[in-house]
Design a protein around this motif. Structure first.
Motif, PDB file in Angstrom:
ATOM      1  N   GLN A  75       2.938  14.477  -4.407  1.00 47.22           N
ATOM      2  CA  GLN A  75       3.902  15.535  -4.711  1.00 47.22           C
ATOM      3  C   GLN A  75       5.313  15.020  -4.508  1.00 47.22           C
ATOM      4  N   GLU A  76       6.224  15.566  -5.268  1.00 44.81           N
ATOM      5  CA  GLU A  76       7.630  15.269  -5.018  1.00 44.81           C
ATOM      6  C   GLU A  76       7.985  15.653  -3.585  1.00 44.81           C
ATOM      7  N   GLY A  77       8.872  14.882  -2.996  1.00 43.10           N
ATOM      8  CA  GLY A  77       9.347  15.177  -1.653  1.00 43.10           C
ATOM      9  C   GLY A  77       8.543  14.545  -0.540  1.00 43.10           C
ATOM     10  N   LYS A  78       7.352  14.006  -0.875  1.00 43.07           N
ATOM     11  CA  LYS A  78       6.497  13.407   0.150  1.00 43.07           C
ATOM     12  C   LYS A  78       6.835  11.930   0.324  1.00 43.07           C
ATOM     13  N   ASN A  79       6.375  11.407   1.465  1.00 44.60           N
ATOM     14  CA  ASN A  79       6.529   9.977   1.756  1.00 44.60           C
ATOM     15  C   ASN A  79       5.187   9.289   1.615  1.00 44.60           C
ATOM     16  N   TYR A  80       5.228   8.031   1.190  1.00 39.38           N
ATOM     17  CA  TYR A  80       3.981   7.260   1.144  1.00 39.38           C
ATOM     18  C   TYR A  80       4.269   5.776   1.177  1.00 39.38           C
ATOM     19  N   THR A  81       3.244   4.992   1.474  1.00 41.31           N
ATOM     20  CA  THR A  81       3.386   3.546   1.595  1.00 41.31           C
ATOM     21  C   THR A  81       2.329   2.836   0.763  1.00 41.31           C
ATOM     22  N   ILE A  82       2.758   1.823   0.056  1.00 47.74           N
ATOM     23  CA  ILE A  82       1.859   0.935  -0.673  1.00 47.74           C
ATOM     24  C   ILE A  82       1.775  -0.377   0.108  1.00 47.74           C
ATOM     25  N   TYR A  83       0.552  -0.910   0.213  1.00 45.30           N
ATOM     26  CA  TYR A  83       0.325  -2.111   1.006  1.00 45.30           C
ATOM     27  C   TYR A  83      -0.024  -3.304   0.118  1.00 45.30           C
ATOM     28  N   LEU A  96       5.628  -1.299   0.698  1.00 47.34           N
ATOM     29  CA  LEU A  96       6.655  -0.637  -0.102  1.00 47.34           C
ATOM     30  C   LEU A  96       6.581   0.835   0.254  1.00 47.34           C
ATOM     31  N   HIS A  97       7.625   1.320   0.896  1.00 47.47           N
ATOM     32  CA  HIS A  97       7.624   2.694   1.373  1.00 47.47           C
ATOM     33  C   HIS A  97       8.475   3.562   0.463  1.00 47.47           C
ATOM     34  N   ILE A  98       7.916   4.690   0.119  1.00 42.99           N
ATOM     35  CA  ILE A  98       8.618   5.648  -0.748  1.00 42.99           C
ATOM     36  C   ILE A  98       8.992   6.857   0.104  1.00 42.99           C
ATOM     37  N   THR A  99      10.262   7.178   0.088  1.00 41.62           N
ATOM     38  CA  THR A  99      10.744   8.317   0.876  1.00 41.62           C
ATOM     39  C   THR A  99      11.131   9.451  -0.047  1.00 41.62           C
ATOM     40  N   ALA A 100      10.620  10.626   0.254  1.00 41.93           N
ATOM     41  CA  ALA A 100      10.962  11.840  -0.507  1.00 41.93           C
ATOM     42  C   ALA A 100      10.874  11.573  -2.008  1.00 41.93           C
ATOM     43  N   ALA A 101       9.669  11.293  -2.453  1.00 40.73           N
ATOM     44  CA  ALA A 101       9.430  10.853  -3.833  1.00 40.73           C
ATOM     45  C   ALA A 101       9.999  11.848  -4.851  1.00 40.73           C
ATOM     46  N   ILE A 147       3.716 -17.378  -9.549  1.00 43.86           N
ATOM     47  CA  ILE A 147       3.505 -16.237  -8.659  1.00 43.86           C
ATOM     48  C   ILE A 147       2.194 -15.556  -9.044  1.00 43.86           C
ATOM     49  N   ILE A 148       1.531 -15.063  -8.039  1.00 42.83           N
ATOM     50  CA  ILE A 148       0.258 -14.372  -8.225  1.00 42.83           C
ATOM     51  C   ILE A 148       0.498 -12.892  -7.975  1.00 42.83           C
ATOM     52  N   PHE A 149       0.075 -12.084  -8.928  1.00 46.00           N
ATOM     53  CA  PHE A 149       0.295 -10.646  -8.834  1.00 46.00           C
ATOM     54  C   PHE A 149      -0.895  -9.943  -8.221  1.00 46.00           C
ATOM     55  N   GLY A 150      -0.610  -8.853  -7.531  1.00 48.26           N
ATOM     56  CA  GLY A 150      -1.653  -7.917  -7.173  1.00 48.26           C
ATOM     57  C   GLY A 150      -2.033  -7.095  -8.398  1.00 48.26           C
ATOM     58  N   LYS A 151      -3.040  -6.250  -8.239  1.00 50.88           N
ATOM     59  CA  LYS A 151      -3.525  -5.465  -9.372  1.00 50.88           C
ATOM     60  C   LYS A 151      -2.587  -4.317  -9.731  1.00 50.88           C
ATOM     61  N   GLY A 152      -1.640  -4.037  -8.878  1.00 51.66           N
ATOM     62  CA  GLY A 152      -0.696  -2.975  -9.171  1.00 51.66           C
ATOM     63  C   GLY A 152      -1.134  -1.646  -8.579  1.00 51.66           C
ATOM     64  N   THR A 153      -0.159  -0.833  -8.257  1.00 57.25           N
ATOM     65  CA  THR A 153      -0.412   0.538  -7.790  1.00 57.25           C
ATOM     66  C   THR A 153       0.231   1.473  -8.786  1.00 57.25           C
ATOM     67  N   ARG A 154      -0.630   2.262  -9.437  1.00 57.42           N
ATOM     68  CA  ARG A 154      -0.094   3.229 -10.391  1.00 57.42           C
ATOM     69  C   ARG A 154       0.297   4.477  -9.619  1.00 57.42           C
ATOM     70  N   LEU A 155       1.584   4.752  -9.596  1.00 56.56           N
ATOM     71  CA  LEU A 155       2.124   5.868  -8.842  1.00 56.56           C
ATOM     72  C   LEU A 155       2.455   7.021  -9.781  1.00 56.56           C
ATOM     73  N   HIS A 156       1.881   8.155  -9.495  1.00 53.53           N
ATOM     74  CA  HIS A 156       2.126   9.340 -10.308  1.00 53.53           C
ATOM     75  C   HIS A 156       2.668  10.427  -9.398  1.00 53.53           C
ATOM     76  N   ILE A 157       3.897  10.824  -9.666  1.00 52.14           N
ATOM     77  CA  ILE A 157       4.531  11.815  -8.792  1.00 52.14           C
ATOM     78  C   ILE A 157       4.593  13.135  -9.519  1.00 52.14           C
ATOM     79  N   LEU A 158       3.978  14.124  -8.922  1.00 47.36           N
ATOM     80  CA  LEU A 158       3.873  15.444  -9.531  1.00 47.36           C
ATOM     81  C   LEU A 158       5.098  16.269  -9.184  1.00 47.36           C
ATOM     82  N   PRO A 159       5.652  16.962 -10.191  1.00 45.38           N
ATOM     83  CA  PRO A 159       6.831  17.783  -9.896  1.00 45.38           C
ATOM     84  C   PRO A 159       6.474  18.991  -9.038  1.00 45.38           C
TER      85      PRO A 159
END
Lengths: 114, 111
Positions: free
Chosen positions: B14-22, B74-79, B99-111
């Protein structure tokens, strides 16, 4: 700001045909790379190129692939006989070589093999 | 061989939330990058992390690196919705020219 440019943006080719993807790296950069990204998947390293020779290549980069820097500005990726599984987005990247800066990526060429 | 693992691979929040990608990686490295990719677009460089304890912030995003743990976050504040994208971490192997990439994190932020 200088950019890495790639052409074409989209290439459609029949299976078995040769295809050449073109890149113009940033002008003072010395190290060049190709990566590919199959739709929805991660970005995979193909090859790195420095001082007019390949410095590293992955298992994906088999005999069907080759790279060339034909003049002072272009960097090309050739696939000799394309397969269906070559369909992907191909990204060119370059860096100056001081070690700390990130690689700068072009917008990519979407290759579709029919 | 260097391996890079990201989690989660998909995150809906949700918008406004915090989260972390590792981002964990398997061998020593002193260079880690975070990229953003919008659908059908190229890779936009977000952060370059070059040393243990490095922390960088840009707007609502903050990235950190612990080379001893071989971990970056990677920390997201108040998305906000504009941050919806796929985020890749990428690691430069010590003796490699790639460089070697990770598989990626698909981030979907709901309004």
């Amino acid at each position: 700001e200088p950019e890495v440019t790639q052409t074409p943006s989209h290439q459609v080719t029949q299976m078995g045909q040769e295809v050449i993807l073109r890149c113009v790296p940033i002008s003072n950069h010395l190290y060049f790379y190709w990566y590919r990204q199959i739709l929805g998947q991660k970005v995979e390293f193909l090859v790195s190129f420095y001082n007019n020779e390949i410095s590293e290549k992955s298992e994906i980069f088999d005999d069907q692939f080759s790279v060339e820097r034909p003049d002072g500005s272009n960097f090309t990726l050739k696939i000799r006989s394309t397969k269906l599984e070559d369909s992907a987005m191909y990204f060119c990247a370059s860096r100056y070589g001081r070690g700390q800066e990130p690689q700068h990526f072009g917008d990519g060429t979407r290759l579709s093999i029919l | 061989e260097l391996k890079v693992e990201q989690n989660p691979l998909f995150l809906s929040m949700q918008e406004g939330k915090n989260y972390t990608i590792y981002c964990n990686y398997s061998t020593t490295s002193d260079r880690l990058y975070w990229y953003r990719q919008d659908p059908g677009k190229s890779l936009e460089s977000l952060f370059v992390l070059l040393s243990n304890g490095a922390v960088k912030q840009e707007g609502r995003l903050m990235a950190s690196l612990d080379t001893k743990a071989r971990l970056s976050t990677l920390h997201i504040t108040a998305a906000v919705h504009d941050l919806s994208a796929t985020y890749f971490c990428a690691v430069w192997g010590d003796r490699d020219d790639k460089i070697i990439f990770g598989k990626g994190t698909r981030l979907h932020i709901l309004p």
